[in-house]
Design a protein around this motif. Structure first.
Motif, mmCIF file in Angstrom:
data_model
loop_
_atom_site.group_PDB
_atom_site.id
_atom_site.type_symbol
_atom_site.label_atom_id
_atom_site.label_comp_id
_atom_site.label_asym_id
_atom_site.label_seq_id
_atom_site.Cartn_x
_atom_site.Cartn_y
_atom_site.Cartn_z
ATOM 1 N N ILE C 55 -3.564 5.433 -5.247
ATOM 2 C CA ILE C 55 -4.029 4.134 -4.249
ATOM 3 C C ILE C 55 -3.779 4.446 -3.003
ATOM 4 N N GLU C 56 -4.502 3.853 -2.093
ATOM 5 C CA GLU C 56 -4.420 3.990 -0.865
ATOM 6 C C GLU C 56 -3.106 3.185 -0.278
ATOM 7 N N VAL C 57 -2.209 3.803 0.429
ATOM 8 C CA VAL C 57 -0.948 3.102 1.052
ATOM 9 C C VAL C 57 -1.056 3.001 2.587
ATOM 10 N N PHE C 58 -2.195 2.662 2.966
ATOM 11 C CA PHE C 58 -2.186 2.472 4.589
ATOM 12 C C PHE C 58 -2.351 0.889 4.624
ATOM 13 N N HIS C 59 -1.332 0.327 5.329
ATOM 14 C CA HIS C 59 -1.256 -1.068 5.390
ATOM 15 C C HIS C 59 -1.466 -1.732 6.758
ATOM 16 N N PRO C 60 -2.773 -1.826 7.303
ATOM 17 C CA PRO C 60 -3.097 -2.005 8.707
ATOM 18 C C PRO C 60 -2.176 -3.643 8.923
ATOM 19 N N GLY C 61 -2.405 -4.232 8.068
ATOM 20 C CA GLY C 61 -1.862 -5.792 8.372
ATOM 21 C C GLY C 61 -0.499 -5.735 8.483
ATOM 22 N N LEU C 62 0.224 -4.840 7.778
ATOM 23 C CA LEU C 62 1.659 -4.895 7.915
ATOM 24 C C LEU C 62 2.114 -3.712 9.102
ATOM 25 N N ARG C 63 1.200 -3.184 9.618
ATOM 26 C CA ARG C 63 1.605 -2.117 10.625
ATOM 27 C C ARG C 63 2.362 -0.817 9.891
ATOM 28 N N ALA C 64 1.941 -0.542 8.799
ATOM 29 C CA ALA C 64 2.677 0.592 8.320
ATOM 30 C C ALA C 64 1.679 1.528 7.450
#
Ligand code: MN
Ligand code: MN
Ligand code: MN
Ligand code: MN
Ligand code: MN
Ligand code: MN
Ligand code: MN
Ligand code: MN
Ligand code: MN
Ligand code: MN
Ligand code: MN
Ligand code: MN
Lengths: 286, 286, 286, 286, 286, 286
Positions: C55-64
């Motif tokens: 899966i994609e593990v980029f979390h822009p909302g969590l800035r991580a």
């Protein structure tokens, strides 16, 4: 007669066979809590029943037609996750049934249930077990009462004199050592492959007044029995096994269990074979 | 930095065997991009590991107990969908491992990975391949580097002298012609069925100082190996195959691959057999 | 020698994320021996890893972006069928890891593992559990230490003050009575459906200095999480759950477990959701 | 030529083999409404096509390469749930095709379709059927026209002279009696196991000017053919069956059906075998 | 009329719809060689056809009954494992069909096929894509032409002006950056959840004279679409998607593809949804 | 009391509920011979029982705990493949049970069984059916008595006054016309989605002295009920359905059927929902 009586099965689970005195009594033990690889043998009893209700049960070779024979089905024993509770429960049920004149058929569930059922038969009852494994570990996965150690527990309690082991092909060094020390009678995979299984088995079983047979379906090659907990490569064929089941027709089979069927991994082939083993075991004993 | 460091995940997956010097080193190649029928062999390496961790690995006949033997597991090579990248990567990893004294075991993935691994062994290393197919197409589905053509590429590069092909039963006319032109040594399905596989194989392999074996699991009958990409009816039995694996005990097996396992279509039987092949290959070489 | 060395396989399984200090440490507990319905949660840890790696593990909302974060994977704890051995083992591993600055993520396995892990965190650590069930039976299927009773055992040992239960919708009368007697904080299925889950949860968790979260995936509707041991009709949606996972971003999550995933009955949807819960839990805590 | 012509298959379903006059014409009958155990044979025709398109069809032993042979595929007959409508429809289609010089291949669906197809061939056409069962019940599950009774209907209409039954191993007492009364020629499971199948079959078929063959895949052991409606334990092997298919090369096979494939329970092995039977039947008749 | 004409479907694969001029032409592309997680989308086209033949296609809301509409089905494009060959082939087929007055429907296969199909439509044709992912990687798993990068290739060739992206929820940092640089019009998962999808979409699509729509089924929550290659947790619902499909009724949809269906992991739900999307797309354009 | 009595279920199939007078009587009808798409609903009754035995049946909202309530389970009706025989049989059984004070619960099997059961209740009994389809075809697949036409047969016999149809979303033009002509009361998918289902249903059912409810599980979205014969995209949610089941608590439900569950395509989610519907239906009527 009411329409409910006319149309509904009536008996609990096995569809309605013949009338008269029952030739056999069946119960299931949906227990698999000490499984070590692929769990799901708890679903075994119902899968065997479903297959049994859909195969032909006329055995001209054994001069028996089970469509004319009554079989009592008690359903499944209550669910427990405790090996101790299960063994005590199976022991008590079996003991209550064993003296009743009906052959007792037990549907597993994992192999540890045999530690409850076989010892409930009279001393002197022979024990013929078909299994890819010896189940002679001292303990396994932190359990001394386990599908991988049940036979060691039985031998510790009752000695190895009445034991005939058939078809082992996968074991640990500690089991090989225990086997040698206890001089257990074995019919090997190689002997079976060479065609000598039925004769050797008839010989070995002939010394017992009555016999209890235990079928761990993983004795079969996974091609013939994919639906088991612990598949081991390159076992015996269904022809080889059924020839041996037939050979036991010369013994009095007081009780039998069929264990380690895991329907979660089955195509239906394993259940069909289990049902045939059950059918032949009853037919051969009429 | 070594190529192993570059390409391999780092840590092991096979559950903890013995200590001491490692007898074998294992890695997986989850590649299936040129598959022509049922994809999913990319899941093969982990399925073989899981089965290996759940079978018995004591081989009294081979006087070996793998519970006492150390096996290094490097994990899986990085995922790629490019056959060229895959072949170069597998070649470099294998070359780095081949000279290290440990037997090299490669878990596929589709058969094209062998075009990377076998040529990384020294010239003169024999190549014994078990396969329902010849994999001698000139190209297939618009790919010249494919599971259906890898062996033609190998023979074009290195000649056919070191090749022993075992168990083919399904092929195209162009492959039959290439086979005849190149005088490839073959042990046929009919010869195996007649019981002559082990002797013929021992003969054929005896000329090599070291051998690389390649097991395309579709050489087996789909009854014994349902979990493959391209099932072909009526192949060899698991007994016949394992007898030949055992016969290779008289050769020095430097490396081996086990390919074309497709867990998406398996009951567990195929994985169990693959694990047994791996176990016997290591045990026979101790 | 540490207990980690004693019990853990050794090497990692999650594919290689970033470098630097590890933000989290992960281990699996393949235990399901007290399962009461559909066994197979033992296969949960590896299924979550496989999904996490895809899966994609980029979390822009969590800035991580977890592609830049190191996660240590210790592999799976050794297999046991004894609940007592498992709980002691999990407790020791967790205690050793809990003080190390890395968030501790535990992959089940059945819910009884939490009886080992949560109590290994310091007194005062809050316990937020998502579950369709209360798991407050006094005993179940003859086991007092079971996935259906683990929370009662915890409350008997530590009291109910630190407990927040989220999403229950199926329970027995005895559990309702224990619940009332112990005044356990609950966020109900109806409150979540009304959209009030995230706010209520943030409130409830705000009183704790640190929190341990436990995700029993059967809290979700079986439509969103078919791969569980005990599906119960009509649960919460994945949006509702992930909104609550995000809401916990305002708390310090010291440890978390994700339990009751049963890959034998999954389409992949449940594993994908478990992987997302893990990814968000780590990302929200950076 | 347009790109559509270049790239698209064109023919309905079987991928495009050679040109010239068609050697065979194929149609499917997705009918399973009288199934008695596991429904799903309606999906059989498409599964056989998919396997056929993925196996090798070069038969050096039969001096035939089907890649150079044209096969016409008419697709599937319209869906009906009425046995009467189905039998009339199959009869009319077959009659229209039977005189056209092309071998007629019918893909089932359940065995009752043969009651439509075989009688559409000229009187005197032999009928060779491979089946674990006799399908000689008077009626079954309240249907007189059923997969379990179709052969009795045929014999009532046309007599038993042209019938050769191969491989039965499971039947009811009433079928055994009908069989004896009608003196039906049988090749038994035991004779096949003893290696005498091909010779006995060649003898039995030699008396017919033309032959219709019917393959109920449950004649095979469930190990070789798990994907069937009614698995019965311990049948013949794929080698034994294919040897008999080859033995029919000395007869003129005017038509053939392949029935009872149930893809819902198949690993792909059964479909691969069905495809091989079809391929050999066409190749042997060129 | 012959019985063959009467009873047999005649058309290749989609069961026989109405007569008259065809409203749409359909072809499949069984390609999945650059898949990165769970392969099997090659089986997608036939699964959509099977579902389409079994759902109701009367759309009173759209004033259309597809039972009265002719749809031409060309079958599947030839199998290839080369992305380059596939893209060229799909491009040529589509170009040949695009100007013919029939709506062109393409059944995947993986998303990379769109790199062949969409550019074959006239410049100025809008591109509306539904996808959980942006597919804007520069390369993936060593392939620049991949399901994960096809849209970047399209934008590099034709700019981003005609692009409308709907429903993304999982992406890498590099994709977010490319997205920002290229000012791609997006309708977000959050906007859809808030109920604004249909209106936003109608607005965005209204600027185009003709539209090509691309449905990557993973835009849906895995609960609604379990049968995809890359499930990502927590997507849009089927109601939300179908409302947007209906909203496109105000645009002229010249062509459409439905991709990433993986029947190996489907319960049938995803195929039913794909069939409904196809049915609505045709019906809305009559 | 004997150990057999102590440990064995005793009752046929549903595990041991409370004592006292029975509140409900249950029987199964394993019939699916007129299925038009995916057969297997014959396995529905046993799957519902298994799920029922594994869910919680305490309903605090309905002030009922089924653990204290006796439910009689008669098992399954005999297997038949004749729709006429089945309808007559179900009619007779239901008529015999209907007057006995116990609620009658019938587990399907396909929807045509309702043509036997509902008419066995007294004239004036309302009929509330949940279904994605109207089942108002004149005939289907050559059968006038079919799961796709049963409701038309009922209305032809008894008129449409007592009928309330809930949740249709897929139908043919002929059904829409019959519906309009017969002025059948409908609660639409759109009304349910708008939250008005429970109130509309309570209104519609309030006119009847007693009600028979029929749950065709395909009324649910395939996400919530994947295990059905004919999945249709985008149906109602489990919350919406269960709210309506609860709303019927204000009516006297004399009988109910739960049909079209196909375990061959289920993850367990559909069976769990069916079990909950059964549990709520009994609990609401105590
Ligand atoms: Mn055993
Ligand atoms: Mn065993
Ligand atoms: Mn190969
Ligand atoms: Mn091969
Ligand atoms: Mn729990
Ligand atoms: Mn739970
Ligand atoms: Mn037959
Ligand atoms: Mn048969
Ligand atoms: Mn995409
Ligand atoms: Mn996508
Ligand atoms: Mn219906
Ligand atoms: Mn319906």
């Amino acid at each position: 007669m009411s329409y409910v009586d006319l149309y509904m099965g009536g008996g609990p689970l096995l569809a309605g066979p013949g009338s008269g005195d029952a030739a056999a009594v069946v119960f299931g033990v949906p227990f698999d809590s000490t499984h070590s690889y692929r769990p799901g043998t708890r679903f075994g009893p119902d899968a065997i029943r479903e297959a049994f209700n859909n195969i032909e049960v006329f055995h001209p070779g054994l001069r028996a037609d089970l469509e004319e024979v009554r079989i009592d089905d008690l359903g499944n024993a209550k669910h427990t996750v405790s090996p101790d509770v299960m063994v005590e429960m199976v022991g008590r049920i079996t003991a209550e049934l064993a003296g009743g004149g009906r052959q007792v058929i037990i549907l597993g569930g994992e192999h540890s249930i045999t530690y409850g059922s076989y010892p409930a038969f009279p001393a002197g009852t022979g024990y013929v077990v078909f299994d890819a494994h010896y189940d002679l570990r001292d303990s396994y996965a932190d359990a001394r009462l386990s599908h991988a150690s049940y036979l060691r527990r039985i031998i510790e309690d009752r000695g190895a004199d009445g034991i005939v082991h058939v078809g082992a092909r996968a074991f640990a060094r500690e089991e090989a050592e225990f086997l040698a020390q206890n001089k257990i009678t074995c019919i090997t995979d190689a002997e079976i492959r060479a065609g000598r299984g039925p004769a050797l088995l008839q010989d070995a079983a002939s010394v017992f007044g009555g016999v209890y047979t235990s079928y761990d379906l993983d004795v079969l090659d996974p091609a013939f029995a994919p639906g088991v907990g612990n598949p081991e490569a390159a076992g015996i064929t269904s022809r080889e096994l059924l020839d041996m089941v037939g050979a036991l027709g010369s013994s009095k089979v007081l009780g039998a269990d069929i264990v380690e069927l895991n329907p979660l991994f089955d195509s239906g082939a394993t259940a069909a074979l289990a049902a045939r083993i059950m059918s032949m075991t009853i037919a051969a004993n009429l």
